[in-house]
Scaffold this active site. Structure first.
Site, PDB file in Angstrom:
ATOM      1  CG  ASP A 168       4.545   0.356   6.078  1.00  0.00           C
ATOM      2  OD1 ASP A 168       5.373   0.124   6.960  1.00  0.00           O
ATOM      3  OD2 ASP A 168       3.553  -0.477   5.803  1.00  0.00           O
ATOM      4  CB  SER A 227      -0.892  -0.022   1.220  1.00  0.00           C
ATOM      5  OG  SER A 227      -0.221  -0.208   2.342  1.00  0.00           O
TER       6      SER A 227
HETATM    7  N1  LIG Z   1      -0.672  -2.921  -7.235  1.00  0.00           N
HETATM    8  C1  LIG Z   1      -1.559  -2.476  -6.694  1.00  0.00           C
HETATM    9  N2  LIG Z   1      -2.463  -1.741  -7.226  1.00  0.00           N
HETATM   10  C2  LIG Z   1      -3.616  -0.973  -6.785  1.00  0.00           C
HETATM   11  N3  LIG Z   1      -3.697  -1.160  -5.339  1.00  0.00           N
HETATM   12  C3  LIG Z   1      -2.767  -1.653  -4.687  1.00  0.00           C
HETATM   13  C4  LIG Z   1      -1.741  -2.235  -5.154  1.00  0.00           C
HETATM   14  N4  LIG Z   1      -0.730  -2.581  -3.977  1.00  0.00           N
HETATM   15  C5  LIG Z   1      -1.342  -2.222  -2.983  1.00  0.00           C
HETATM   16  N5  LIG Z   1      -2.742  -1.586  -3.297  1.00  0.00           N
HETATM   17  C6  LIG Z   1      -3.614  -1.268  -2.129  1.00  0.00           C
HETATM   18  O1  LIG Z   1      -3.142  -1.564  -0.949  1.00  0.00           O
HETATM   19  C7  LIG Z   1      -3.951  -2.597  -0.326  1.00  0.00           C
HETATM   20  C8  LIG Z   1      -3.087  -3.510   0.715  1.00  0.00           C
HETATM   21  O2  LIG Z   1      -2.589  -2.729   1.743  1.00  0.00           O
HETATM   22  P1  LIG Z   1      -2.404  -3.214   3.055  1.00  0.00           P
HETATM   23  O3  LIG Z   1      -1.914  -2.227   3.994  1.00  0.00           O
HETATM   24  O4  LIG Z   1      -3.722  -3.940   3.567  1.00  0.00           O
HETATM   25  O5  LIG Z   1      -1.247  -4.373   2.656  1.00  0.00           O
HETATM   26  P2  LIG Z   1       0.418  -4.283   2.609  1.00  0.00           P
HETATM   27  O6  LIG Z   1       0.748  -2.850   2.487  1.00  0.00           O
HETATM   28  O7  LIG Z   1       0.571  -5.145   1.448  1.00  0.00           O
HETATM   29  O8  LIG Z   1       0.858  -4.960   3.736  1.00  0.00           O
HETATM   30  P3  LIG Z   1       1.631  -4.069   5.151  1.00  0.00           P
HETATM   31  O9  LIG Z   1       0.873  -2.834   5.341  1.00  0.00           O
HETATM   32  O10 LIG Z   1       1.478  -5.143   6.127  1.00  0.00           O
HETATM   33  O11 LIG Z   1       3.055  -3.778   4.917  1.00  0.00           O
HETATM   34  C9  LIG Z   1      -4.684  -3.294  -1.439  1.00  0.00           C
HETATM   35  O12 LIG Z   1      -5.784  -3.760  -0.904  1.00  0.00           O
HETATM   36  C10 LIG Z   1      -4.784  -2.013  -2.372  1.00  0.00           C
HETATM   37  O13 LIG Z   1      -5.890  -1.217  -1.649  1.00  0.00           O
HETATM   38  C1  LIG Z   2       1.257  -2.958  11.266  1.00  0.00           C
HETATM   39  C2  LIG Z   2       2.195  -1.347  10.946  1.00  0.00           C
HETATM   40  O1  LIG Z   2       2.863  -0.969  12.099  1.00  0.00           O
HETATM   41  C3  LIG Z   2       3.143  -1.775   9.954  1.00  0.00           C
HETATM   42  C4  LIG Z   2       2.555  -2.061   8.639  1.00  0.00           C
HETATM   43  O2  LIG Z   2       3.523  -2.343   7.571  1.00  0.00           O
HETATM   44  C5  LIG Z   2       1.182  -0.134  10.770  1.00  0.00           C
HETATM   45  C6  LIG Z   2       1.764   1.041  10.623  1.00  0.00           C
HETATM   46  O3  LIG Z   2       2.942   1.187  11.242  1.00  0.00           O
HETATM   47  O4  LIG Z   2       1.247   2.027  10.172  1.00  0.00           O
HETATM   48 MG   LIG Z   3       0.254  -1.507   3.921  1.00  0.00          MG
END
Ligand SMILES: Nc1ncnc2c1ncn2[C@@H]1O[C@H](COP(=O)(O)OP(=O)(O)OP(=O)(O)O)[C@@H](O)[C@H]1O
Ligand SMILES: C[C@@](O)(CCO)CC(=O)[O-]
Ligand SMILES: [Mg+2]
Length: 410
Positions: free
Chosen positions: A202, A148
């Site tokens: 992030d 994300s």
């Molecule tokens: N390639 C992409 N295209 C469009 N949207 C995306 C894409 N990659 C991520 N996203 C957006 O980010 C969301 C995933 O975000 P989420 O924060 O839940 O997981 P993450 O970022 O992969 O993991 P974390 O936050 O734990 O590091 C997807 O459901 C979508 O809304």
């Molecule tokens: C779970 C979390 O600590 C990390 C997600 O990659 C959320 C954040 O810091 O925003």
């Molecule tokens: Mg994320």
């Protein structure tokens, strides 16, 4: 608008220690990965068209109607940045046709429209431009590797470039510190739409690249990172960071006397890990400059890092963000004396381990084969790598040594 086509990319990350606790003000350590998200924006008349094939999301809106609907709703902060308040955000969800279906996946569309409207309205009061947007990624989405934030950072940089808020970095020259700060500020807004309550770590690591220490919105680059070999394992269990972060907040409110000390312990773990990393780096430098073997010291430092990983995984379980697949992977790797923990939000997603430099390649292959037998994907990666980037053309992506996702048009 001068630029007709813009291609930007940003890396994902692993959090070594401090996920979740960092949302509540403690220290976290993160490093960028060599997996990236890409965003292409192409100038196009009268319409804003989105194509996010990784999530099978498409949409198209007339720019004139978008402008007429949101010009009156946009507000301005003290810094001059435009924003949509909570009521206007609900209007945006309605406008996008998603108010009855607000999944984390669909929030990518809302994050796009939010940044599109607010970045252009911050720059000038002129009409919103027509654009075609394509976002694709090498990162698994919703797997703890910062997809994300990588999406939000590429998006922020792309829209800031098209709007002329930041310049195209001249040949081989990076943006200024101020430009990176602007990109990071907007990337955070994208994360806020997708996550609800992000700490900001992030987007900070995705924008800066390399490795960093993050606490209470302040980040410092970790220049003293040694080279680490990382095993990443994907549980392939989908989850939402937004939901998991909200769950930890509920647990904190219900059991403050239990959860606060857990946050304090995680703070200590991050700090101890940082000093172990610094010592390892110092040893690495001595080994090269003086050809002196410090293998027993190095062994102790790896042992410390492994113990910190084991302890943090237990604390994350107490926070309610582990998952039976995460526990399973940790126990499979433990059979081979590999110590693993979840990374990112947990609840599924990815698990990582730091592999000792002298760990047998043959055994590592066995571990990975065993994980595969259980249905988990695993791969070896190194950490560090450049942050948000502008690519003058598709060839530049290859020149910089990155690989474009398979679904990126040739
Ligand atoms: N390639 C992409 N295209 C469009 N949207 C995306 C894409 N990659 C991520 N996203 C957006 O980010 C969301 C995933 O975000 P989420 O924060 O839940 O997981 P993450 O970022 O992969 O993991 P974390 O936050 O734990 O590091 C997807 O459901 C979508 O809304
Ligand atoms: C779970 C979390 O600590 C990390 C997600 O990659 C959320 C954040 O810091 O925003
Ligand atoms: Mg994320």
């Amino acid at each position: 608008m001068d630029l007709k086509t813009v291609l930007t990319s940003s890396p994902g990350k692993i959090i070594l220690h401090g996920e979740h606790a960092v949302v509540h003000g403690t220290t976290a350590l993160a490093s960028s990965l060599n997996l990236r998200s890409y965003l292409q924006l192409i100038s196009s008349p009268d319409e804003i068209t989105l194509n996010f094939p990784d999530l099978d999301l498409q949409g198209s809106w007339d720019t004139k109607t978008t402008d007429e609907t949101f010009s009156a709703l946009v507000k301005y902060g003290d810094d001059g940045d435009a924003f949509l308040d909570d009521v206007a955000l609900e209007t945006l969800k309605d406008f996008a046709g998603l108010s009855d279906d607000i999944t984390t996946k669909n929030l990518a569309v809302i994050a796009f429209l939010y940044l599109y409207i607010c970045i252009f309205k911050s720059k000038s009061s002129s009409e919103l431009p027509g654009l075609k947007a394509l976002a694709t990624s090498n990162l698994p989405t919703g797997a703890g590797l910062g997809s994300s934030a990588a999406f939000s950072s590429s998006l922020a940089a792309g829209l800031l470039l098209v709007s002329g808020t930041i310049p195209v970095p001249s040949d081989g020259t990076d943006w200024t510190k101020g430009h990176y700060q602007v990109i990071n500020r907007w990337a955070y807004q994208g994360e806020r739409v997708i996550h609800g309550n992000p700490s900001g770590i992030d987007n900070a690591i995705s924008v800066s690249g390399g490795a960093l220490r993050y606490k209470a919105k302040v980040f410092e680059p970790l220049d003293e990172m040694p080279s680490l070999k990382i095993l990443l394992v994907n549980t392939k269990v989908a989850r939402s960071t937004k939901v998991l972060v909200a769950g930890v907040k509920d647990r904190l409110e219900k059991y403050p006397g239990v959860i606060r000390p857990v946050f304090d312990s995680i703070e200590e773990i991050s700090q101890r890990c940082q000093s172990a990393l610094t010592s390892l780096r110092n040893i690495e430098e001595k080994v090269t400059s003086e050809s002196r073997d410090n293998s027993s010291n190095r062994c102790e430092l790896y042992q410390t890092m492994e113990e910190l990983i084991d302890m943090n995984q237990s604390f994350l379980k107490i926070l309610g963000v582990s998952h039976r697949t995460i526990e399973h992977i940790c126990s499979v790797t433990a059979e081979f004396d590999i110590h693993s923990k979840l990374t990112g939000a947990g609840g599924g997603g990815c698990v990582f381990a730091v592999i000792r430099p002298d760990f047998s390649e043959e055994t590592l292959k066995k571990v990975m084969a065993k994980l595969k037998d259980f249905g988990y994907d695993s791969w070896i990666t190194s950490i560090g790598g450049v942050g948000v980037s502008y690519h003058p053309d598709v060839e530049d992506v290859k020149i910089q040594g990155f690989s474009l996702p398979n679904n990126f048009p040739a």
